[in-house]
Scaffold this motif. Structure first.
Motif, PDB file in Angstrom:
ATOM      1  N   SER A  59       0.835  -1.202   0.000  1.00 26.88           N
ATOM      2  CA  SER A  59       0.000   0.000   0.000  1.00 26.88           C
ATOM      3  C   SER A  59       0.873   1.257   0.000  1.00 26.88           C
ATOM      4  N   LYS A  60       0.280   2.330  -0.490  1.00 30.72           N
ATOM      5  CA  LYS A  60       0.990   3.615  -0.532  1.00 30.72           C
ATOM      6  C   LYS A  60       1.315   4.061   0.891  1.00 30.72           C
ATOM      7  N   PRO A  61       2.484   4.645   1.097  1.00 32.43           N
ATOM      8  CA  PRO A  61       2.767   5.220   2.415  1.00 32.43           C
ATOM      9  C   PRO A  61       1.749   6.318   2.728  1.00 32.43           C
ATOM     10  N   LEU A  62       1.345   6.397   3.982  1.00 33.92           N
ATOM     11  CA  LEU A  62       0.379   7.430   4.372  1.00 33.92           C
ATOM     12  C   LEU A  62       1.028   8.806   4.352  1.00 33.92           C
ATOM     13  N   GLU A  63       0.340   9.763   3.755  1.00 33.29           N
ATOM     14  CA  GLU A  63       0.784  11.149   3.823  1.00 33.29           C
ATOM     15  C   GLU A  63       0.652  11.637   5.270  1.00 33.29           C
ATOM     16  N   PRO A  64       1.380  12.695   5.653  1.00 38.07           N
ATOM     17  CA  PRO A  64       1.345  13.165   7.049  1.00 38.07           C
ATOM     18  C   PRO A  64      -0.063  13.415   7.593  1.00 38.07           C
ATOM     19  N   ASP A  65      -0.958  13.973   6.773  1.00 38.53           N
ATOM     20  CA  ASP A  65      -2.311  14.255   7.270  1.00 38.53           C
ATOM     21  C   ASP A  65      -3.076  12.966   7.564  1.00 38.53           C
ATOM     22  N   LEU A  66      -2.902  11.953   6.730  1.00 35.74           N
ATOM     23  CA  LEU A  66      -3.569  10.681   6.982  1.00 35.74           C
ATOM     24  C   LEU A  66      -2.945   9.948   8.162  1.00 35.74           C
ATOM     25  N   ASP A  67      -1.635  10.014   8.281  1.00 33.25           N
ATOM     26  CA  ASP A  67      -0.967   9.366   9.398  1.00 33.25           C
ATOM     27  C   ASP A  67      -1.405   9.990  10.716  1.00 33.25           C
ATOM     28  N   ALA A  68      -1.517  11.323  10.741  1.00 37.12           N
ATOM     29  CA  ALA A  68      -1.982  12.014  11.948  1.00 37.12           C
ATOM     30  C   ALA A  68      -3.418  11.629  12.274  1.00 37.12           C
ATOM     31  N   PHE A  69      -4.254  11.543  11.241  1.00 35.57           N
ATOM     32  CA  PHE A  69      -5.650  11.142  11.461  1.00 35.57           C
ATOM     33  C   PHE A  69      -5.722   9.738  12.048  1.00 35.57           C
ATOM     34  N   LEU A  70      -4.998   8.790  11.478  1.00 40.92           N
ATOM     35  CA  LEU A  70      -5.042   7.416  11.955  1.00 40.92           C
ATOM     36  C   LEU A  70      -4.510   7.304  13.377  1.00 40.92           C
ATOM     37  N   SER A  71      -3.443   8.027  13.670  1.00 43.56           N
ATOM     38  CA  SER A  71      -2.893   8.017  15.036  1.00 43.56           C
ATOM     39  C   SER A  71      -3.912   8.550  16.035  1.00 43.56           C
ATOM     40  N   ASP A  72      -4.604   9.614  15.651  1.00 36.31           N
ATOM     41  CA  ASP A  72      -5.619  10.177  16.546  1.00 36.31           C
ATOM     42  C   ASP A  72      -6.840   9.275  16.646  1.00 36.31           C
ATOM     43  N   LEU A  73      -7.145   8.545  15.590  1.00 41.76           N
ATOM     44  CA  LEU A  73      -8.240   7.581  15.635  1.00 41.76           C
ATOM     45  C   LEU A  73      -7.918   6.465  16.632  1.00 41.76           C
ATOM     46  N   GLU A  74      -6.682   6.018  16.640  1.00 39.77           N
ATOM     47  CA  GLU A  74      -6.253   4.995  17.601  1.00 39.77           C
ATOM     48  C   GLU A  74      -6.274   5.544  19.025  1.00 39.77           C
ATOM     49  N   TRP A  75      -5.934   6.802  19.190  1.00 37.36           N
ATOM     50  CA  TRP A  75      -5.874   7.456  20.507  1.00 37.36           C
ATOM     51  C   TRP A  75      -7.259   7.684  21.103  1.00 37.36           C
ATOM     52  N   ALA A  76      -8.231   8.058  20.280  1.00 39.61           N
ATOM     53  CA  ALA A  76      -9.548   8.509  20.760  1.00 39.61           C
ATOM     54  C   ALA A  76     -10.370   7.372  21.341  1.00 39.61           C
ATOM     55  N   ASN A  77     -11.296   7.741  22.254  1.00 37.32           N
ATOM     56  CA  ASN A  77     -12.315   6.772  22.659  1.00 37.32           C
ATOM     57  C   ASN A  77     -13.710   7.197  22.178  1.00 37.32           C
ATOM     58  N   HIS A  78     -13.798   8.369  21.532  1.00 33.63           N
ATOM     59  CA  HIS A  78     -15.062   8.804  20.937  1.00 33.63           C
ATOM     60  C   HIS A  78     -14.732   9.547  19.649  1.00 33.63           C
ATOM     61  N   VAL A  79     -15.439   9.201  18.586  1.00 31.37           N
ATOM     62  CA  VAL A  79     -15.199   9.778  17.268  1.00 31.37           C
ATOM     63  C   VAL A  79     -16.438  10.551  16.834  1.00 31.37           C
ATOM     64  N   VAL A  80     -16.216  11.779  16.407  1.00 29.83           N
ATOM     65  CA  VAL A  80     -17.312  12.625  15.918  1.00 29.83           C
ATOM     66  C   VAL A  80     -16.988  13.005  14.483  1.00 29.83           C
ATOM     67  N   MET A  81     -17.945  12.808  13.604  1.00 29.70           N
ATOM     68  CA  MET A  81     -17.747  13.153  12.204  1.00 29.70           C
ATOM     69  C   MET A  81     -18.984  13.872  11.688  1.00 29.70           C
ATOM     70  N   ALA A  82     -18.757  14.965  10.983  1.00 31.96           N
ATOM     71  CA  ALA A  82     -19.853  15.641  10.299  1.00 31.96           C
ATOM     72  C   ALA A  82     -19.657  15.461   8.804  1.00 31.96           C
ATOM     73  N   THR A  83     -20.723  15.138   8.110  1.00 30.77           N
ATOM     74  CA  THR A  83     -20.640  14.951   6.669  1.00 30.77           C
ATOM     75  C   THR A  83     -21.943  15.349   6.004  1.00 30.77           C
ATOM     76  N   PRO A  84     -21.830  15.927   4.804  1.00 31.29           N
ATOM     77  CA  PRO A  84     -23.052  16.106   4.010  1.00 31.29           C
ATOM     78  C   PRO A  84     -23.417  14.800   3.322  1.00 31.29           C
ATOM     79  N   LEU A  85     -24.662  14.683   2.952  1.00 34.23           N
ATOM     80  CA  LEU A  85     -25.137  13.562   2.148  1.00 34.23           C
ATOM     81  C   LEU A  85     -25.136  14.011   0.690  1.00 34.23           C
ATOM     82  N   TRP A  86     -24.247  13.383  -0.108  1.00 30.92           N
ATOM     83  CA  TRP A  86     -24.144  13.724  -1.526  1.00 30.92           C
ATOM     84  C   TRP A  86     -24.423  12.480  -2.348  1.00 30.92           C
ATOM     85  N   TRP A  87     -25.440  12.522  -3.198  1.00 34.23           N
ATOM     86  CA  TRP A  87     -25.784  11.394  -4.054  1.00 34.23           C
ATOM     87  C   TRP A  87     -25.907  10.099  -3.260  1.00 34.23           C
TER      88      TRP A  87
END
Length: 197
Positions: A59-87
């Motif tokens: 797999s492609k090496p993770l770019e810094p922004d993705l690596d930071a996101f994944l590290s924080d995902l592992e760290w967190a015990n609660h995840v909040v995401m906001a998203t629009p509904l598109w198609w």
């Protein structure tokens, strides 16, 4: 309530959006209650969202922004995401975050499978809240579309890696919402943040 470790992902690719405003309201209220918050803004994240043809072995090496996101995902015990509904689904760039960052060995274990052949989820013990903006009212999402987007997010993405339960709060119709309606929604998001739910 004990202090929570909260990852917030504003999942709208635009620099300004209702999704981001909801996340900021949630974040501010959660921090005011002493919760530890780490905020990721999809509009500022730089990465190749195409997983490509290499497979998990190369797999492609993770770019810094993705690596930071994944590290924080592992760290967190609660995840909040906001998203629009598109198609009927989430924006392509947000899907790209999950395509690229939810990797075997860190989020699921392909060497340890269930009796149904599913890999063992590695992010158990975490919960999620999704703030969903759309022009389709919740009742129509349920009656006409079977809550497809909610099932995809809660079961096939977050649930697959062990993040459960996922609770949804819907804000609709969003495009032509007036200031009073938006203000009410912002306060609703802040209320959720204050409770860290």
């Amino acid at each position: 309530m004990p202090s929570q470790k909260i990852l917030i992902l504003s999942g709208h690719p635009g620099e300004s959006s209702l999704s981001k405003s909801l996340c900021q309201a949630y974040s501010g209220a959660a921090e005011a209650q002493g919760h530890d918050v780490r905020f990721h803004d999809l509009s500022k994240m730089k990465f190749d969202m195409d997983y490509g043809q290499s497979g998990y072995e190369n797999s492609k090496p993770l770019e810094p922004d993705l690596d930071a996101f994944l590290s924080d995902l592992e760290w967190a015990n609660h995840v909040v995401m906001a998203t629009p509904l598109w198609w009927g689904s989430i924006p392509a760039k947000l899907k790209g975050v999950f395509d690229r960052a939810l990797l075997p060995g860190r989020t699921f274990d392909t060497r340890n499978v269930s009796f149904m052949g599913l890999p063992r989820p590695m992010l158990k013990g975490k919960t999620a809240r999704v703030l969903l903006t759309s022009d389709t009212p919740s009742i129509f999402l349920r009656l006409f579309y079977g809550n497809a987007v909610k099932k995809t997010i809660s079961r096939q993405i977050l649930g697959f890696v062990g993040i459960t339960p996922t609770r949804f709060t819907s804000f609709a119709p969003a495009t032509d919402a007036n200031e009073a309606k938006v203000s009410k929604w912002i306060n609703q998001a802040a209320g959720l943040g204050a409770k860290a739910t």
